[in-house]
Design a protein around this motif. Sequence first.
Motif, PDB file in Angstrom:
ATOM      1  N   GLY A   1       0.826  -1.295  -0.104  1.00 44.32           N
ATOM      2  CA  GLY A   1      -0.052   0.009  -0.037  1.00 44.32           C
ATOM      3  C   GLY A   1       0.785   1.506  -0.072  1.00 44.32           C
ATOM      4  N   ARG A   2       2.019   1.231   0.810  1.00 46.72           N
ATOM      5  CA  ARG A   2       2.876   2.270   0.786  1.00 46.72           C
ATOM      6  C   ARG A   2       3.611   2.557  -0.370  1.00 46.72           C
ATOM      7  NH1 ARG A   2       3.760   0.616   6.102  1.00 46.72           N
ATOM      8  NH2 ARG A   2       5.487  -0.788   5.538  1.00 46.72           N
ATOM      9  N   ALA A   3       3.956   1.518  -1.152  1.00 47.94           N
ATOM     10  CA  ALA A   3       4.570   1.626  -2.460  1.00 47.94           C
ATOM     11  C   ALA A   3       3.615   2.205  -3.242  1.00 47.94           C
ATOM     12  CB  ALA A   3       4.907   0.223  -2.979  1.00 47.94           C
ATOM     13  N   LEU A   4       2.167   1.738  -3.354  1.00 48.46           N
ATOM     14  CA  LEU A   4       1.084   2.167  -4.185  1.00 48.46           C
ATOM     15  C   LEU A   4       0.945   3.716  -4.114  1.00 48.46           C
ATOM     16  CD1 LEU A   4      -0.704   1.373  -6.471  1.00 48.46           C
ATOM     17  CD2 LEU A   4      -2.509   0.717  -4.844  1.00 48.46           C
ATOM     18  N   ARG A   5       0.894   4.045  -2.911  1.00 47.01           N
ATOM     19  CA  ARG A   5       0.910   5.714  -2.574  1.00 47.01           C
ATOM     20  C   ARG A   5       1.933   6.472  -3.064  1.00 47.01           C
ATOM     21  NH1 ARG A   5       0.855   7.357   2.308  1.00 47.01           N
ATOM     22  NH2 ARG A   5       1.470   5.463   3.399  1.00 47.01           N
TER      23      ARG A   5
END
Length: 289
Positions: A166-170
Amino acid sequence: MDFTFLIGQALTNGLIIGLLYLLMAIGFTLVFGVMRVVNFAHGEFYMLGAFLAYVCVTRLQLPFLAAVLATFAVTLVAGWIIEVLVLKGFRGNELNGMISTIGLAMVLQNGALLVFGPDPQSMPPVAQGVVSLGPIVLPMSRLYVVAFSIAVLVLLYLFLMRSKGGRALRAVVQDTEIASAQGIRSHLMYPLGFGIGVALAAVAGALMAPVFSVSPSIGSTPLLKAFIVVILGGLGSIPGAALASLLLGVVESAANTFMSSSMSDMLLFGFVILMLIFRPSGLLGKSGR
């Protein structure tokens, strides 16, 4: 008739509809944030989710929760595959990417028309009975919609904020080049973002299937409402989408209670035009983006 009852009922129904608009709008925003492409097939994934839930419940005899989970999983995988096979070649080419999503929408809608036919299909209610909250009366099936919508939003928040993926996607949504420079495999984030985005639209369709009828043409209105939410909230702003979704649901429900649907639509789109003129960045969008 009691005016207080009408107001309370309109506000409650508006919040329920607003939660579903929020699922649509977050998915729409996520796809745009990752791919910089307006997904014109977003409404057709809503329709696909409604039909998947309908098939799971009426033909496979699955519980509604299992049907919603299956809908999310199937459309997530389908979105991933579609991005890799169809949209991958248009990364960085926004115009052709948007045109390809229009073609995808036509394929999905006509495919559903061939498989299910043009007639609306009815899905049995999730639960029987009603709940009284003072003067407000709500069907149990709508409370299930609220519970499932909130659960999906909480899980999405935890994924985006707490998980590595999720952090990578953000990070990719914020800036693809910087994310790639930091070692994030951006090429995997494109199909993941598109898959999650369309799966959220499909879940919204699955949750609405027991409330409204299901047909191949039901995707156009939710797509339009997702556009409105994004305009009001600010393109790329998830908090703005949340605020705009709930406001739109409440205002739309209240307007339909006290005036005709045509007058309600006229006032709504008039407000959208004024928003574009005087605050084009939206309620919580950043100016100059």
